[in-house]
Design an enzyme around this catalytic site. Structure first.
Site, PDB file in Angstrom:
ATOM      1  N   HIS A 230       0.854  -1.182   0.000  1.00 10.37           N
ATOM      2  CA  HIS A 230       0.000   0.000   0.000  1.00 10.37           C
ATOM      3  C   HIS A 230       0.887   1.228   0.000  1.00 10.37           C
ATOM      4  O   HIS A 230       1.935   1.232   0.652  1.00 10.37           O
ATOM      5  CB  HIS A 230      -0.917   0.003   1.236  1.00 10.37           C
ATOM      6  CG  HIS A 230      -2.081   0.920   1.096  1.00 10.37           C
ATOM      7  ND1 HIS A 230      -1.981   2.274   1.329  1.00 10.37           N
ATOM      8  CD2 HIS A 230      -3.358   0.691   0.695  1.00 10.37           C
ATOM      9  CE1 HIS A 230      -3.156   2.826   1.095  1.00 10.37           C
ATOM     10  NE2 HIS A 230      -4.014   1.897   0.693  1.00 10.37           N
TER      11      HIS A 230
ATOM     12  N   ASP B 144      -7.976  -5.322   0.101  1.00 12.73           N
ATOM     13  CA  ASP B 144      -8.515  -5.976  -1.091  1.00 12.73           C
ATOM     14  C   ASP B 144      -8.201  -7.462  -1.155  1.00 12.73           C
ATOM     15  O   ASP B 144      -8.880  -8.212  -1.847  1.00 12.73           O
ATOM     16  CB  ASP B 144      -7.990  -5.289  -2.352  1.00 12.73           C
ATOM     17  CG  ASP B 144      -8.645  -3.943  -2.525  1.00 12.73           C
ATOM     18  OD1 ASP B 144      -9.837  -3.851  -2.209  1.00 12.73           O
ATOM     19  OD2 ASP B 144      -7.978  -2.993  -2.950  1.00 12.73           O
TER      20      ASP B 144
HETATM   21  N1  ACO Z   1       4.410  -7.608  -4.939  1.00 13.16           N
HETATM   22  C1  ACO Z   1       5.755  -7.619  -5.030  1.00 13.16           C
HETATM   23  N2  ACO Z   1       6.555  -6.533  -4.833  1.00 13.16           N
HETATM   24  C2  ACO Z   1       5.950  -5.391  -4.512  1.00 13.16           C
HETATM   25  C3  ACO Z   1       4.538  -5.282  -4.395  1.00 13.16           C
HETATM   26  C4  ACO Z   1       3.771  -6.453  -4.608  1.00 13.16           C
HETATM   27  N3  ACO Z   1       2.443  -6.410  -4.492  1.00 13.16           N
HETATM   28  N4  ACO Z   1       4.207  -4.006  -4.080  1.00 13.16           N
HETATM   29  C5  ACO Z   1       5.369  -3.333  -3.992  1.00 13.16           C
HETATM   30  N5  ACO Z   1       6.420  -4.155  -4.252  1.00 13.16           N
HETATM   31  C6  ACO Z   1       7.840  -3.807  -4.178  1.00 13.16           C
HETATM   32  C7  ACO Z   1       8.277  -2.957  -5.377  1.00 13.16           C
HETATM   33  O1  ACO Z   1       8.752  -3.759  -6.443  1.00 13.16           O
HETATM   34  C8  ACO Z   1       9.358  -2.103  -4.750  1.00 13.16           C
HETATM   35  O2  ACO Z   1      10.502  -2.889  -4.623  1.00 13.16           O
HETATM   36  P1  ACO Z   1      11.983  -2.208  -4.726  1.00 13.16           P
HETATM   37  O3  ACO Z   1      12.054  -1.211  -3.601  1.00 13.16           O
HETATM   38  O4  ACO Z   1      12.945  -3.333  -4.596  1.00 13.16           O
HETATM   39  O5  ACO Z   1      12.034  -1.521  -6.079  1.00 13.16           O
HETATM   40  C9  ACO Z   1       8.849  -1.827  -3.350  1.00 13.16           C
HETATM   41  O6  ACO Z   1       7.996  -2.955  -3.040  1.00 13.16           O
HETATM   42  C10 ACO Z   1       8.038  -0.538  -3.213  1.00 13.16           C
HETATM   43  O7  ACO Z   1       6.962  -0.571  -4.187  1.00 13.16           O
HETATM   44  P2  ACO Z   1       6.365   0.702  -4.912  1.00 13.16           P
HETATM   45  O8  ACO Z   1       5.749   0.282  -6.205  1.00 13.16           O
HETATM   46  O9  ACO Z   1       7.400   1.794  -4.966  1.00 13.16           O
HETATM   47  O10 ACO Z   1       5.245   1.141  -3.877  1.00 13.16           O
HETATM   48  P3  ACO Z   1       4.050   2.112  -4.167  1.00 13.16           P
HETATM   49  O11 ACO Z   1       3.728   2.749  -2.882  1.00 13.16           O
HETATM   50  O12 ACO Z   1       4.337   3.014  -5.332  1.00 13.16           O
HETATM   51  O13 ACO Z   1       2.884   1.109  -4.645  1.00 13.16           O
HETATM   52  C11 ACO Z   1       1.001  -0.326  -4.623  1.00 13.16           C
HETATM   53  C12 ACO Z   1       1.842   0.707  -3.841  1.00 13.16           C
HETATM   54  C13 ACO Z   1       0.572   0.251  -5.989  1.00 13.16           C
HETATM   55  C14 ACO Z   1      -0.257  -0.627  -3.822  1.00 13.16           C
HETATM   56  C15 ACO Z   1       1.857  -1.594  -4.813  1.00 13.16           C
HETATM   57  O14 ACO Z   1       2.238  -2.130  -3.557  1.00 13.16           O
HETATM   58  C16 ACO Z   1       1.128  -2.667  -5.641  1.00 13.16           C
HETATM   59  O15 ACO Z   1       1.204  -2.616  -6.878  1.00 13.16           O
HETATM   60  N6  ACO Z   1       0.412  -3.624  -4.974  1.00 13.16           N
HETATM   61  C17 ACO Z   1      -0.377  -4.607  -5.666  1.00 13.16           C
HETATM   62  C18 ACO Z   1      -1.706  -3.999  -6.121  1.00 13.16           C
HETATM   63  C19 ACO Z   1      -2.653  -3.782  -4.980  1.00 13.16           C
HETATM   64  O16 ACO Z   1      -2.888  -4.634  -4.142  1.00 13.16           O
HETATM   65  N7  ACO Z   1      -3.251  -2.577  -4.976  1.00 13.16           N
HETATM   66  C20 ACO Z   1      -4.296  -2.231  -3.980  1.00 13.16           C
HETATM   67  C21 ACO Z   1      -3.864  -1.073  -3.168  1.00 13.16           C
HETATM   68  S1  ACO Z   1      -5.053  -0.823  -1.871  1.00 13.16           S
HETATM   69  C22 ACO Z   1      -6.331  -0.001  -2.564  1.00 13.16           C
HETATM   70  O17 ACO Z   1      -6.270   0.634  -3.578  1.00 13.16           O
HETATM   71  C23 ACO Z   1      -7.592  -0.110  -1.830  1.00 13.16           C
END
Ligand code: ACO
Length: 432
Positions: free
Chosen positions: A308, A366
């Site tokens: 998140h 979710d």
């Molecule tokens: N699976 C694997 N790796 C992940 C995931 C994941 N679900 N989410 C983040 N990471 C990793 C990234 O690759 C990154 O790694 P790094 O630092 O080695 O490059 C690190 O964690 C940080 O991730 P970011 O993408 O920079 O985090 P951001 O805050 O931009 O993204 C998000 C948040 C979009 C929710 C992301 O975690 C994601 O895509 N999750 C899956 C989709 C999801 O469940 N979305 C629902 C959000 S809740 C809602 O809207 C109600």
């Protein structure tokens, strides 16, 4: 207004300016950078708005590190345990919990608007039976402004309130009709003696030829999911609505823009993506392989329902919904269902894995809402629609707050242009 300041110095020109810092009730202070461009001639650069507060708000507060979520100051745990979705809707819109009389008045306003214009029903026939319900909902909600002209004057508080009531009241009807259209069953009219979530279940699952009794466990689970999803401050869809609304667009058009933004798998589409991911993983024996894929930088696969932007400890909604998920599974589902077994295995392994622990990637709301919807018999492509029904309350509250804000101006972000430098037009015969 602000006693504290931060001094910023341009090391190129030596010029310094003092910028005021504003403090909120909770959370980090905000540096007012409005003078920045005028004084320095620079814009600020913050893709994804990671450090930018786009507005003042008194609706919802999140502390991502502590895993805290407050609606109008009330902890989400107390509201989820003691309140109902429509009471929370009143709270978000009006700032205070309703008295008995206010609650009755509000329920009356919502139930009076549950039907949709009969002509609107015919819109559905224009959609193919396999149209995604989010696509239908986006179109139908946008078209409400073509029917309800008497509530589109955004400068009139009475119009704003009627539009808000109409949107909250009609979303379940629109959602259920999208579902019925996709399965070829007749639309079911709203029943105003049922609760908000009971009415939705009835419109989705009853048929004219049989009696249908709303299951109280399903009704309560849905009501709680709706409370948990009702608002989440300046997320992508809410910011979209504020952006659209800043141009004085009508509320129905604004909410349609929010539905579009919510649809993406990085936002509200995640609950649907969770189920697709579980289907793809297929079996508990494949979990290790998919965990490895999620950790592989060269692989675009992510664990849906994990991580998140704001919650970097745990999502308090996930804690509550996890408990509800187990209750629903025990009462209405089959805890030995391979899909649920798979979900729980994934959750357990990811929580123990250093990659997820270091990045503070926990199951989000979710992850569990999708599983509950599945047990309730709600099809996967309706998951984000359910989210949209709940979030309409937050969207409407945020939109009303924005319109009433004396500082409100059309939202117009700047950019850092890195395209071609100015050049002369080249005749086609001379192009290479
Ligand atoms: N699976 C694997 N790796 C992940 C995931 C994941 N679900 N989410 C983040 N990471 C990793 C990234 O690759 C990154 O790694 P790094 O630092 O080695 O490059 C690190 O964690 C940080 O991730 P970011 O993408 O920079 O985090 P951001 O805050 O931009 O993204 C998000 C948040 C979009 C929710 C992301 O975690 C994601 O895509 N999750 C899956 C989709 C999801 O469940 N979305 C629902 C959000 S809740 C809602 O809207 C109600």
């Amino acid at each position: 207004m602000a006693k504290d300041t931060v001094t910023v110095t341009d090391n190129v020109t030596g010029k310094s300016i003092e910028l005021p810092i504003y403090h909120g009730t909770h959370g980090p202070g905000a540096v007012d950078i409005k003078a920045f461009f005028k004084e320095f001639g620079y814009v600020t650069f913050d893709p994804g708005f990671v450090s930018t507060a786009s507005c003042r708000s008194s609706i919802t507060y999140i502390d991502g590190d502590k895993g805290e979520l407050l609606y109008r100051g009330y902890p989400i745990e107390q509201l989820a345990g003691k309140s109902s979705f429509l009471e929370v809707a009143y709270l978000l819109m009006h700032g205070e919990l309703p008295t008995e009389a206010e609650q009755q008045g509000f329920l009356g306003n919502i139930t009076r608007h549950t039907m949709i214009n009969e002509s609107l029903n015919s819109f559905y026939k224009g959609f193919n039976h396999d149209a995604h319900p989010m696509a239908i909902m986006c179109g139908v909600v946008g078209s409400l402004s073509a029917f309800y002209h008497d509530s589109t004057d955004i400068r009139n508080p009475a119009h704003r309130e009627i539009a808000a009531h109409r949107l909250i009241a009609k979303m379940p009807t629109i959602a259920a009709a999208s579902f019925k259209h996709s399965i070829g069953e007749p639309f079911v009219y709203p029943k105003n003696n049922l609760s908000y979530s009971g009415n939705l279940l009835n419109m989705m699952f009853s048929v004219p030829c049989e009696d249908y009794v709303v299951d109280p466990v399903a009704e309560r689970a849905l009501d709680m999911i709706f409370i948990l999803h009702a608002d989440h401050e300046q997320n992508a869809s809410t910011s979209t609505i504020r952006l659209a609304g800043s141009s004085a667009a009508n509320p129905f058009a604004c909410i349609a823009s929010g539905i579009a933004a919510l649809w993406g798998p990085a936002h509200g589409g995640a609950n649907e993506a969770v189920l697709h991911m579980l289907d793809e993983i297929g079996d508990v024996s494949n979990v290790a392989k998919y965990i490895a894929k999620a950790k592989d930088k060269d692989d675009s696969f992510r664990l849906m329902g994990f991580g998140h932007r704001i919650y970097k400890n745990f999502d308090p909604r996930a804690t509550l919904i996890r408990e509800m998920c187990h209750e629903v599974l025990a009462k209405l589902g089959n805890e030995n269902d391979p899909l649920f077994e798979l979900a729980l295995k994934l959750e357990a392994i990811a929580l123990e894995d250093d990659y997820f622990k270091e990045r503070k990637l926990y199951p989000n709301v979710d992850f569990y809402s999708g599983i509950i919807y599945k047990v309730l018999g709600i099809p996967t492509n309706m998951f984000t629609v359910m989210f949209a029904i709940a979030r309409t309350v937050g969207w409407v509250a945020q939109w009303m707050e924005m319109i009433g804000d004396p500082d409100q101006r059309i939202a117009r972000p700047r950019q850092l242009y890195q395209g071609a430098a100015m050049r002369d037009y080249v005749e086609m015969s001379k192009r290479r």
